[in-house]
Design an enzyme around this catalytic site. Sequence first.
Site, PDB file in Angstrom:
ATOM      1  N   TYR A 141       0.839  -1.213   0.000  1.00  0.00           N
ATOM      2  CA  TYR A 141       0.000   0.000   0.000  1.00  0.00           C
ATOM      3  C   TYR A 141       0.862   1.247   0.000  1.00  0.00           C
ATOM      4  O   TYR A 141       0.539   2.265  -0.591  1.00  0.00           O
ATOM      5  CB  TYR A 141      -1.000  -0.023   1.172  1.00  0.00           C
ATOM      6  CG  TYR A 141      -2.197  -0.869   0.837  1.00  0.00           C
ATOM      7  CD1 TYR A 141      -2.337  -2.167   1.326  1.00  0.00           C
ATOM      8  CD2 TYR A 141      -3.166  -0.405  -0.054  1.00  0.00           C
ATOM      9  CE1 TYR A 141      -3.417  -2.963   0.964  1.00  0.00           C
ATOM     10  CE2 TYR A 141      -4.250  -1.202  -0.426  1.00  0.00           C
ATOM     11  CZ  TYR A 141      -4.366  -2.475   0.080  1.00  0.00           C
ATOM     12  OH  TYR A 141      -5.426  -3.263  -0.314  1.00  0.00           O
ATOM     13  N   VAL A 197      -9.447   3.494  -5.521  1.00  0.00           N
ATOM     14  CA  VAL A 197      -9.217   4.006  -4.163  1.00  0.00           C
ATOM     15  C   VAL A 197      -8.225   5.178  -4.193  1.00  0.00           C
ATOM     16  O   VAL A 197      -7.737   5.612  -3.160  1.00  0.00           O
ATOM     17  CB  VAL A 197      -8.671   2.859  -3.262  1.00  0.00           C
ATOM     18  CG1 VAL A 197      -9.705   1.744  -3.142  1.00  0.00           C
ATOM     19  CG2 VAL A 197      -7.354   2.300  -3.802  1.00  0.00           C
ATOM     20  N   HIS A 241     -15.021   0.674  -2.982  1.00  0.00           N
ATOM     21  CA  HIS A 241     -13.942  -0.165  -2.433  1.00  0.00           C
ATOM     22  C   HIS A 241     -13.066   0.609  -1.461  1.00  0.00           C
ATOM     23  O   HIS A 241     -11.965   0.175  -1.134  1.00  0.00           O
ATOM     24  CB  HIS A 241     -13.076  -0.753  -3.567  1.00  0.00           C
ATOM     25  CG  HIS A 241     -13.786  -1.804  -4.353  1.00  0.00           C
ATOM     26  ND1 HIS A 241     -13.335  -2.271  -5.547  1.00  0.00           N
ATOM     27  CD2 HIS A 241     -14.940  -2.487  -4.122  1.00  0.00           C
ATOM     28  CE1 HIS A 241     -14.156  -3.196  -6.027  1.00  0.00           C
ATOM     29  NE2 HIS A 241     -15.145  -3.332  -5.178  1.00  0.00           N
ATOM     30  N   CYS A 264     -10.788  -0.702  17.151  1.00  0.00           N
ATOM     31  CA  CYS A 264     -11.965   0.135  17.514  1.00  0.00           C
ATOM     32  C   CYS A 264     -12.646   0.721  16.274  1.00  0.00           C
ATOM     33  O   CYS A 264     -13.666   1.382  16.388  1.00  0.00           O
ATOM     34  CB  CYS A 264     -11.525   1.265  18.459  1.00  0.00           C
ATOM     35  SG  CYS A 264     -10.568   2.558  17.638  1.00  0.00           S
TER      36      CYS A 264
END
Length: 248
Positions: A69, A105, A121, A132
Site C-alpha cells: 500500500y 481508491v 472499495h 476500535c
Amino acid sequence: MLNNDSINQAREILRKAQRIAVLTGAGISAESGVPTFRDKDGLWRKFSASELANPEAFRTNPQLVWEWYGWRRREMLKAKPNAGHFALAELDKRASEFLLITQNVDNLHRRAGSQRMVEIHGNIFRNRCTECGHIEPDESCDFDEGGTLPVCGKCGAMARVDVVWFGEQLPEKELTAGFHAAESCDVFISAGTSAVVYPAAGLPEVAKLRGATLIEVNLEPTHLTQIADFSFIGKSGEIMPILIGNVE
Ligand code: BV8
Ligand code: ZN
C-alpha cells in the site's frame, strides 16, 4: 479508430439522458500512471492483487501488505487526474441525476472535481483501526523494512488501509446508492474496468437488465462487451472527452 456514427449516436443519447450512472475501474487512472490490477504492468514484486488485498495476507504478513500500500500511495500521490477524470467531473456538473460509482481508491476522481460519487472499495488515503474501527486520514508511504507500521490515533492498536479486501463486505450505504442508481438510470457508462470483481461488476448488468443504454469504454473487450449497446475500445483519456465533450 472510433466509428463516427456510433460515437455521435452515443453522444446524442448521453446529451438527452436525465439520469446517468457511471462505473469506473483502474483503467481510468492508467493514463495518470497508476498501475492497474490485471494488466501486465499491474503486478508488484510478482504478487497479484488478490494475494495481497485480503484479510488473511494482512493477518499473516502486515509488513508486506503495508509495503504494497505504501508503494501504491506513492504512485497515486505522484499521479494527476487525466482527461477521462475531468470529462466525468464535467458530466457530473451537467447531468440532472448523476452518480459516479468508482472501484478505485486513488482519490483522482475527487481531485478532478467529481462531486456526486461513491467509493465502493474505500479510499487508500484513510487508515482504519483493526480494533476500535476509528478512521483517520493518512498519506504516509514508507513502511519498508524496519519502519513502524501505522497504529490507531485513538487506541494505539494496529491500523489497516480503509479499503475493501477480497471476501469483505462493501460499505452498505455506498453499495446501496450504486445499485439504486444502476436500477433507475437511463444511461450507464462502464469505463476502465475488466468487470470481473463482484458485486461492482453486477452494476452494469443490472442497469442493462432494467432497460438502460449501456456504454462501455475500455482498452480491451470484457464480458460486458456483448451486452453493451455501445462498446468503444480504446483509452478512456481519449474517448471520454469525445463522448462527453460539450454535452449541453
Ligand atoms: C464480496 C481492494 C462477499 C482495494 C479490491 C467467484 C465468483 C464471483 C465472485 C467471487 C468468486 N469468488 C470470490 C468472489 C467475490 C470476489 C470477487 O468478485 N472475486 C473475483 C476476482 C472473482 N469479490 C469480493 O470478495 C468482494 N466482496 O464479495 O464479499 C461477502 C458476502 C457476505 C459476507 C462477506 C463477504 C470484495 C471485492 C473488492 C476487492 N478489493 N481492491 C485496493 O487494494 O485497491 S478489488 C480490485 O479489483 C480493485 O478494487 C479494482 O478496482 C477491482 C476491479 O479491477 P479493475 O478496476 O477492473 O482493474 P483491472 O486491472 O482488473 O482492469 C482494468 C481494465 O482497464 C482492463 O480491462 C484494461 O484493459 C483497462 N484499461 C487499461 N488501461 C486503460 C483501460 N481502459 C481504458 N483506458 C485505459 N487507458
Ligand atoms: Zn483504535
